[in-house]
Motif scaffolding. Structure first.
Motif, PDB file in Angstrom:
ATOM      1  N   MET A   1       0.840  -1.335   0.115  1.00  0.00           N
ATOM      2  CA  MET A   1      -0.136  -0.064  -0.371  1.00  0.00           C
ATOM      3  C   MET A   1       0.811   1.338   0.083  1.00  0.00           C
ATOM      4  O   MET A   1       1.948   1.054   0.291  1.00  0.00           O
ATOM      5  N   THR A   2       0.597   2.463  -0.350  1.00  0.00           N
ATOM      6  CA  THR A   2       0.926   3.384   0.006  1.00  0.00           C
ATOM      7  C   THR A   2       1.883   3.747   0.985  1.00  0.00           C
ATOM      8  O   THR A   2       2.505   4.333   1.553  1.00  0.00           O
ATOM      9  N   GLU A   3       0.490   3.195   2.212  1.00  0.00           N
ATOM     10  CA  GLU A   3       1.000   3.966   3.419  1.00  0.00           C
ATOM     11  C   GLU A   3       2.065   3.034   3.735  1.00  0.00           C
ATOM     12  O   GLU A   3       2.797   2.825   5.247  1.00  0.00           O
ATOM     13  N   THR A   4       2.772   1.562   3.370  1.00  0.00           N
ATOM     14  CA  THR A   4       4.041   0.244   3.908  1.00  0.00           C
ATOM     15  C   THR A   4       4.347   1.176   2.687  1.00  0.00           C
ATOM     16  O   THR A   4       5.676   0.181   3.213  1.00  0.00           O
ATOM     17  N   CYS A   5       4.976   2.053   1.707  1.00  0.00           N
ATOM     18  CA  CYS A   5       6.010   2.462   1.104  1.00  0.00           C
ATOM     19  C   CYS A   5       5.997   1.036   0.122  1.00  0.00           C
ATOM     20  O   CYS A   5       7.273   0.657  -0.463  1.00  0.00           O
ATOM     21  N   SER A   6       4.658   0.117  -0.296  1.00  0.00           N
ATOM     22  CA  SER A   6       4.732  -0.985  -1.542  1.00  0.00           C
ATOM     23  C   SER A   6       5.481  -2.105  -0.626  1.00  0.00           C
ATOM     24  O   SER A   6       5.971  -2.048  -0.160  1.00  0.00           O
ATOM     25  N   GLY A   7       5.104  -3.256  -1.204  1.00  0.00           N
ATOM     26  CA  GLY A   7       5.882  -4.477  -1.253  1.00  0.00           C
ATOM     27  C   GLY A   7       5.950  -5.222  -0.278  1.00  0.00           C
ATOM     28  O   GLY A   7       6.835  -4.982   0.843  1.00  0.00           O
ATOM     29  N   ASP A   8       4.430  -5.590   1.021  1.00  0.00           N
ATOM     30  CA  ASP A   8       5.436  -5.917   2.238  1.00  0.00           C
ATOM     31  C   ASP A   8       4.827  -7.681   2.632  1.00  0.00           C
ATOM     32  O   ASP A   8       5.666  -8.106   3.391  1.00  0.00           O
ATOM     33  N   THR A   9       4.025  -7.726   1.259  1.00  0.00           N
ATOM     34  CA  THR A   9       4.748  -9.281   0.896  1.00  0.00           C
ATOM     35  C   THR A   9       5.310  -9.517  -0.507  1.00  0.00           C
ATOM     36  O   THR A   9       5.014  -8.804  -1.756  1.00  0.00           O
ATOM     37  N   LEU A  10       5.924 -10.442  -0.658  1.00  0.00           N
ATOM     38  CA  LEU A  10       6.317 -10.821  -2.248  1.00  0.00           C
ATOM     39  C   LEU A  10       6.203 -12.649  -2.439  1.00  0.00           C
ATOM     40  O   LEU A  10       6.324 -12.861  -1.074  1.00  0.00           O
ATOM     41  N   MET A  11       5.753 -12.504  -3.268  1.00  0.00           N
ATOM     42  CA  MET A  11       5.906 -14.442  -3.576  1.00  0.00           C
ATOM     43  C   MET A  11       7.658 -15.264  -3.965  1.00  0.00           C
ATOM     44  O   MET A  11       8.415 -14.330  -4.604  1.00  0.00           O
ATOM     45  N   GLU A  12       7.885 -15.734  -3.112  1.00  0.00           N
ATOM     46  CA  GLU A  12       9.215 -16.380  -3.632  1.00  0.00           C
ATOM     47  C   GLU A  12       9.301 -17.256  -4.972  1.00  0.00           C
ATOM     48  O   GLU A  12       8.099 -17.999  -4.954  1.00  0.00           O
TER      49      GLU A  12
END
Ligand code: ATP
Length: 497
Positions: A299-310
């Protein structure tokens, strides 16, 4: 020292000739980029910009955009990228809300140029040589000694579900985001990242643009999105990776005869901001035979990319956005804020050092969004027993029909299996009897036709009866915000009216 330009200065000393940016096929070295940032900082200072002042950018993607953003940071000022598709009153609202000191605006936006606010008009045609932003004879200031909790950026959310809110990003937020992206993606200076989303959006700027510049890699910046130009650019500049909104990716995958292009350097592409249809994930490896598709939630609120597929789990865990990155915690809460166990659906909550401290000038909105240090995402989903996140829907897009909750994305996934359908959005439209009536709004593939009966026949075999669309609207295109997200609230307003 927490400053965005610190890593640029480092690479400029170490490997001055390495390309930092490619824009309009011209490479800008780290030494040159660093000098441009210093010159732009001198210009900002000459216009009265100092520490903590807000510098707004109403500009399309360019090298100058990045130079100005980094120059603001160099001075200890705050940069505010504004969505360039906004109308003048909307941009005016943001400029006023943020108390912007100076606006940089591309000359191709006359209505914004006409706004009464201190501004610099940027010659869009001449932007390849952005040294034009500099003025001769200006004294170049020292790089500001900014600290972890200082503000570096204000980013207004795209307003998919409500009026834009100014998300505050500190140096610490961006620092931890970059650390996580370097770890999760294994970024090195060999990275050559496709930047084709709009830079005012967190996906295009942060995922993982800033981290690529941290490690001395290269950003290949496209001014606008053109699917064929994306493939040509991957071939010409031997790009290794990219971020795209799912709708962009779909358009790239639909380019005829992609085998015309040499795409084997392209190792991965992240898509996020919206659910990527599973059929597109499967298509991805047909076109990018050496690439892997990475879904990511952020989210914008988290500067993007909190999870990513491995790596290696994409197909086995299809439909998931991957697991939380090292310094991110994700949990699922029920309506009362109690944590739910694996497998149970509730609100996705995020905590960690890359999460914003809140919204600019809006303590009540900040208080609504947080509880006990956790950010409530407004999204519904669950974690499986290995911690993989599955995003079910935005809370506001859930449909309540005859006392049953239906996730619009679940119905969309089933619709995407139909060969006639190119794009689908499922919404709830007010209904006397059912509360909300499930309505499928679709764009058809060229030359196709579709009836509600065909949808009914297909869906009944796949989902419970109450999830089957009761109404079909065929449209030329879906309303989307500039980062490519379907604006379901616009569809709801339209069909409820
Ligand atoms: P608003 O303005 O209503 O706050 P937004 O669309 O402007 O929303 P962004 O920060 O641009 O906010 O996007 C974040 C949202 O995008 C998430 O809350 C989620 O709804 C959605 N999203 C992000 N990544 C994914 C993903 N991989 N799959 C599904 N949805 C996603």
């Amino acid at each position: 020292m927490f400053n965005l330009s610190a890593s640029i200065a480092y690479h400029a000393r170490r490997e001055p000739d390495r390309a930092a940016i490619i824009y309009r096929d011209e490479a800008i070295s780290y030494a040159d980029f660093h000098e441009r940032i210093r010159q732009a900082a001198a210009l900002l200072q000459s216009r009265g910009v100092g520490r903590n002042d807000v510098v707004a950018l109403f500009m399309k993607n360019s090298a100058a955009f990045l130079e100005l953003a980094f120059a603001a940071s160099y001075l200890g000022a705050v940069f505010l990228p504004i969505n360039y598709r906004l109308a003048a009153p909307e941009a005016g609202y943001i400029l006023e809300d943020a108390n912007a000191k100076l606006l940089f605006v591309d000359d191709e936006f006359p209505e914004i140029v006409a706004l009464e606010t201190p501004k610099v008009i940027v010659d869009a045609a001449a932007q390849a040589d952005s040294r034009r932003l500099a003025e001769p004879g200006l004294a170049v200031p020292e790089q500001a000694a900014t600290a972890e909790h200082d503000l570096v950026r204000l980013m207004y959310t795209s307003g998919t579900t409500s009026r834009p809110k100014g998300v505050m990003h500190s140096y610490g937020n961006i620092h931890w985001k970059s650390i996580d992206h370097v770890i999760a993606l294994g970024l090195t200076s060999k990275e050559r990242l496709l930047v084709v989303g709009p830079l005012y959006h967190v996906g295009a700027f942060d995922l993982p643009g800033i981290a690529v510049l941290w490690v001395g890699g290269t950003l290949c910046v496209h001014r606008e999105f053109d699917p064929e130009a994306v493939l040509a650019s991957i071939e010409r500049h031997r790009l290794t990776c990219g971020w795209m909104a799912p709708v962009m990716l779909s358009r790239v995958l639909a380019v005829p005869n992609p085998e015309r292009f040499a795409l084997e350097t392209f190792g991965w592409c992240i898509a996020g901001g919206e659910k990527t249809p599973e059929s597109r994930i499967r298509d991805f490896t047909r076109v990018f035979t050496h690439g892997r598709f990475i879904d990511g939630f952020g989210m914008t609120e988290t500067c993007s990319g909190d999870t990513l597929m491995e790596p290696g789990r994409e197909i086995e865990k299809i439909g998931s956005t991957g697991r939380a990155l090292p310094h991110v915690e994700i949990r699922i809460a029920d309506h009362e804020g109690h944590w739910l166990p694996a497998g149970q659906i509730g609100e996705i909550c995020v905590r960690g050092p890359k999460v914003t401290r809140g919204y600019w000038n809006a303590p009540e909105k900040t208080a609504e969004a947080f509880f006990g240090g956790w950010l409530r995402s407004g999204d519904v989903g669950y974690l499986d027993d290995e911690g993989f996140l599955f995003v079910t829907d935005r809370s506001k897009d859930m449909i309540l029909t005859g006392a049953e909750n239906v996730a619009s994305s679940e119905v969309e996934a089933v619709l995407y299996e139909m060969p006639q359908i190119a794009e689908a959005a499922v919404i709830g439209v007010h209904d006397e009897k059912w509360g909300e009536r499930i309505t499928a709004v679709v764009v058809l593939n060229p030359g196709q036709t579709l009836t509600l009966e065909e949808i009914d026949r297909h869906c009944r075999k796949r989902v419970a009866n109450f999830k089957v669309p009761r109404e079909l609207k065929i449209v030329e295109e879906l309303p989307r915000n500039p980062s490519g997200k379907v604006l379901k609230r616009v569809l709801r307003d339209q069909y409820n009216a």
